[in-house]
Design an enzyme around this catalytic site. Structure first.
Site, PDB file in Angstrom:
ATOM      1  N   ASP A 313       0.801  -1.223   0.000  1.00 37.44           N
ATOM      2  CA  ASP A 313       0.000   0.000   0.000  1.00 37.44           C
ATOM      3  C   ASP A 313       0.839   1.282   0.000  1.00 37.44           C
ATOM      4  OD1 ASP A 313      -2.541  -1.231  -0.076  1.00 37.44           O
ATOM      5  OD2 ASP A 313      -2.375  -1.724   2.032  1.00 37.44           O
ATOM      6  N   MET A 322      -3.624   8.145  -0.341  1.00 31.04           N
ATOM      7  CA  MET A 322      -4.870   7.555   0.150  1.00 31.04           C
ATOM      8  C   MET A 322      -5.412   8.263   1.391  1.00 31.04           C
ATOM      9  SD  MET A 322      -5.442   5.156  -1.977  1.00 31.04           S
ATOM     10  CE  MET A 322      -4.524   4.488  -3.341  1.00 31.04           C
ATOM     11  N   ALA A 394      -8.956   1.648  -0.787  1.00 30.29           N
ATOM     12  CA  ALA A 394     -10.113   0.936  -1.365  1.00 30.29           C
ATOM     13  C   ALA A 394     -11.054   0.490  -0.246  1.00 30.29           C
ATOM     14  CB  ALA A 394      -9.664  -0.201  -2.268  1.00 30.29           C
ATOM     15  N   ASN A 395     -11.139  -0.823   0.020  1.00 28.99           N
ATOM     16  CA  ASN A 395     -12.103  -1.323   1.005  1.00 28.99           C
ATOM     17  C   ASN A 395     -11.636  -1.147   2.444  1.00 28.99           C
ATOM     18  OD1 ASN A 395     -10.209  -3.312  -0.126  1.00 28.99           O
ATOM     19  ND2 ASN A 395     -10.988  -4.650   1.480  1.00 28.99           N
ATOM     20  N   TYR A 396     -10.344  -0.884   2.646  1.00 29.78           N
ATOM     21  CA  TYR A 396      -9.767  -0.917   3.986  1.00 29.78           C
ATOM     22  C   TYR A 396      -9.403   0.475   4.466  1.00 29.78           C
ATOM     23  CZ  TYR A 396      -8.539  -5.009   6.763  1.00 29.78           C
ATOM     24  OH  TYR A 396      -8.559  -6.045   7.664  1.00 29.78           O
ATOM     25  N   HIS A 446      -5.567 -13.099   5.982  1.00 29.26           N
ATOM     26  CA  HIS A 446      -4.519 -12.279   5.375  1.00 29.26           C
ATOM     27  C   HIS A 446      -3.695 -11.668   6.484  1.00 29.26           C
ATOM     28  CE1 HIS A 446      -8.048  -9.738   6.078  1.00 29.26           C
ATOM     29  NE2 HIS A 446      -7.183  -8.785   6.355  1.00 29.26           N
ATOM     30  N   ASP A 596      25.333   6.536  12.956  1.00 30.72           N
ATOM     31  CA  ASP A 596      23.951   6.964  12.722  1.00 30.72           C
ATOM     32  C   ASP A 596      23.166   5.765  12.182  1.00 30.72           C
ATOM     33  OD1 ASP A 596      21.653   8.321  12.291  1.00 30.72           O
ATOM     34  OD2 ASP A 596      22.513   9.835  10.948  1.00 30.72           O
ATOM     35  N   HIS A 607      -4.364 -11.345  10.517  1.00 34.34           N
ATOM     36  CA  HIS A 607      -5.815 -11.213  10.494  1.00 34.34           C
ATOM     37  C   HIS A 607      -6.494 -12.538  10.174  1.00 34.34           C
ATOM     38  CE1 HIS A 607      -9.416  -8.394   9.492  1.00 34.34           C
ATOM     39  NE2 HIS A 607      -9.745  -9.385  10.293  1.00 34.34           N
TER      40      HIS A 607
HETATM   41 CU    CU Z   1      -7.216  -7.359   7.771  1.00 41.52          CU
END
Ligand code: CU
Length: 651
Positions: A313, A322, A394-396, A446, A596, A607
């Protein structure tokens, strides 16, 4: 020739510099200037797209010499590609001088997908006669209720004939009624594949039709049948009658002893810079830069509908792109200050995301407390400053919260919500790769892997990372009851040894210690990364997602700071086949002690889908902490005052 509108933008951009900090994100005028310069000198005409335009941040060395009201040259990187040839170019623009200073050709890569392509792809597929016919066979004839979601491929999973193209595979969804939730009804077995450079449907894979089960996938009250909303919630309001306790000056944020700068870009979304804590009149650095550098979401279902479903993503689309606007009383409660974000579209034109970042304070129960039988109670309320943004992919939804506490703690929390991908099954069947959530419908398992890039500078850039563990002493004369517990601290000496895993049995964590400063007790000042939220991959090394993003195989990686090492799954993960990121970097095996360092912390959500996650997921929460560990000599929040007239028993 440069366009006339861009000339005035260029003039305004130059005037802005005096008031700007070198880390401030590009302004709308600067984006306009950069796009005009790139179009004029390199990418003319409509056959080009801009994948991104972003600030090239000055190095730490340059920043250390910068004084307020002085000007450091501002540079921007524009990534463009020619749709006709498919070739990608990185264009470096000196914004201050309005000059294109370099162009690098990047053959064989695909830049991130753009929102413009997403919408054009949806429009194209919904109007295509093959698609109209395929949906008509399924009893769907109102194309205005259809939604086509473009996804990017990993190279190995794209059909071989299309691998040299810029290619999207698409999900097909249909709303049950106008205005209803498209993600309620997945049209399984149907996959459009689109050449997004030519905007041409290459193929419509049509492998099965299981009909549409009678699911209830609606969440908006207008579409949920026979629902009565709860009527027993009394108002809960947050008031700060004297205003907030933080100040915002441009992009600089000050709250209590905390200091930081708020940045934003198309790929990472929110970026926090120069995070420090004021101690005895001096701001002590803790982190130079904190952000999310990648997210990898493999679906763990090998069937037709989900095998190519591995989202990157950050790299394929961009969390900044997004990012959605926040609204008062819904996303954030109380006295809020918002910051807008400015990004370019695929034509290089700037647009604003209003209220992209939320700044506010929260009460968080008790900070510290003790009740003394003689002196009474002393209680302090804990307060935290929250810097947050929300991305709708999108859906999430991903909701990101960076929280700063009065005791020096930093908490990074991610909430996943939105709508799960679901799939219909034949009557009476179940899938071993998901959970039943509605009538003959399952939600595939997922994982969401998030890679946080943590450029910590604990009391300066010269740091060493120690793996810290607990161990039981053997029973013996000096430990007769087996109670002895000791800790051990092992430096991560070089990059070859820097891929580390979480170990529950030793309560492993990682401490980032100053190489030069010690506290009053003789210990190096340090911050500890508390590795909550680490998850294993359950993936074989041969898996395409591991080949593309081996970064997800370990909870922590440590590298030597390098300005061009920003993207742990490579600069261009879209349609990638192998890693060009973190595993390449550590091949150099640079030493890591007293230098550094950058920590790459991989955490996320494993999930295993639940029935309760449907039709809209209650937020699933995961977080990690950065905690001072001997950074202070004692509890730094001892001076937090009691609430006026309360929480304190005068002696
Ligand atoms: Cu999920």
């Amino acid at each position: 020739m440069i366009e006339r509108g861009a000339r005035s933008a260029a003039k305004r951009a130059v005037w802005q510099y005096c008031a700007m900090h070198p880390l401030d994100p590009l302004t709308a005028d600067e984006i306009t200037l950069v796009a005009a310069r790139v179009r004029a000198d390199h990418a003319p005409g409509d056959g080009w797209r801009f994948a991104s335009i972003g600030l090239v941040e000055p190095t730490k060395a340059a920043l250390s010499t910068w004084e307020p009201r002085a000007t450091l040259p501002r540079y921007a990187l524009a990534i463009v590609w020619n749709r006709a040839t498919g070739m990608t170019y990185e264009c470096l623009v000196n914004v201050t001088a309005d000059r294109l200073t370099g162009v690098t050709e990047r053959p064989g890569v695909q830049p991130n997908f753009t929102v413009d392509e997403y919408h054009e792809c949806d429009t194209l597929v919904r109007a295509h006669p093959d698609m109209i016919a395929a949906l008509a066979r399924r009893g769907i004839d109102d194309m205005s209720t259809v939604l086509v979601d473009a996804w990017a491929y990993g190279d190995e999973l794209a059909p071989a004939a299309y691998r040299d193209r810029r290619v999207a595979w698409c999900d097909v969804w249909v709303r049950g009624a106008p205005g209803a939730n498209p993600y309620a009804h997945f049209i399984g077995g149907l996959r459009p594949i689109v050449d997004v450079n030519r905007m041409e449907l290459l193929e419509l894979q049509d492998v099965y039709d299981r009909g549409r089960p009678e699911v209830m996938g609606e969440y908006a009250p207008a579409h949920v049948p026979d629902q009565t909303l709860r009527a027993d919630l009394k108002p809960l309001r947050i008031h700060q009658p004297e205003g907030v306790s933080f100040t915002v000056d441009g992009n600089e944020l000050r709250w209590q002893r905390w200091r930081m700068r708020v940045g934003f870009n198309h790929r990472e979304g929110l970026v926090l810079h120069q995070v420090g804590y004021e101690d005895a009149g001096h701001v002590r650095p803790i982190a130079h830069r904190l952000s999310f550098a990648e997210m990898v979401v493999p679906y763990r279902d090998p069937g037709f509908d989900h095998a190519p479903r591995t989202a990157f993503d950050v790299g394929e689309w961009g969390l900044g792109v997004m990012t959605t606007s926040l609204s008062l009383g819904c996303d954030c409660l109380g006295e809020i200050r918002y910051l807008d974000a400015v990004l370019p579209n695929s034509h290089g034109e700037p647009y604003t995301i209003p209220n992209a970042i939320c700044l506010h304070e929260e009460d968080n129960a008790v900070l510290w407390k003790h009740v003394d039988h003689h002196a009474g109670a002393e209680v302090r309320r804990m307060r935290r400053l929250v810097v947050s943004f929300h991305a709708t992919v999108a859906n999430y939804e991903y909701l990101v919260y960076w929280r700063f506490y009065q005791d020096g703690n930093i908490e990074c929390e991610v909430r996943a919500t939105g709508i799960m991908v679901t799939t219909a099954l034949p009557e009476g069947e179940r899938s071993p790769h998901g959970t039943m959530v509605d009538q003959r419908t399952y939600a595939p398992y997922h994982q969401h892997f998030i890679v946080a890039r943590l450029d910590l500078d604990v009391d300066g850039p010269d740091n060493t990372v120690y793996e810290v563990e607990s161990a039981a002493m053997p029973v013996g004369d000096d430990n007769p009851y087996g109670l002895g517990l000791v800790t051990r601290s092992t430096p991560v000496r070089s990059e070859a040894a820097s891929a580390r895993d979480y170990d529950w049995s030793t309560q492993r964590a990682w401490k980032v210690a100053s190489a030069s400063r010690r506290n009053a007790h003789g210990d190096p000042t340090a911050y500890k990364l508390v590795p909550t939220g680490a998850i294993p991959t359950f993936l074989p090394p041969s898996s395409p997602v591991v080949q593309r993003a081996p970064v997800i195989e370990h909870a922590l990686w440590v590298t030597r700071e390098a300005p061009d090492e920003r993207w742990p799954a490579g600069d261009y993960p879209t349609q990638s086949r192998t890693d060009t990121g973190i595993t390449r970097w550590i091949e150099r095996d640079r030493p890591l002690e007293g230098v550094d360092v950058v920590l790459w912390y991989v955490f996320g959500i494993h999930h295993i889908t639940r029935a309760e996650d449907w039709p809209v997921m209650p937020a699933d929460t995961v977080s990690f902490w950065l905690k001072p560990f001997g950074f202070f000599d004692r509890n730094p929040s001892l001076d937090v005052p009691p609430e006026a007239g309360r929480c304190h028993t005068p002696s």
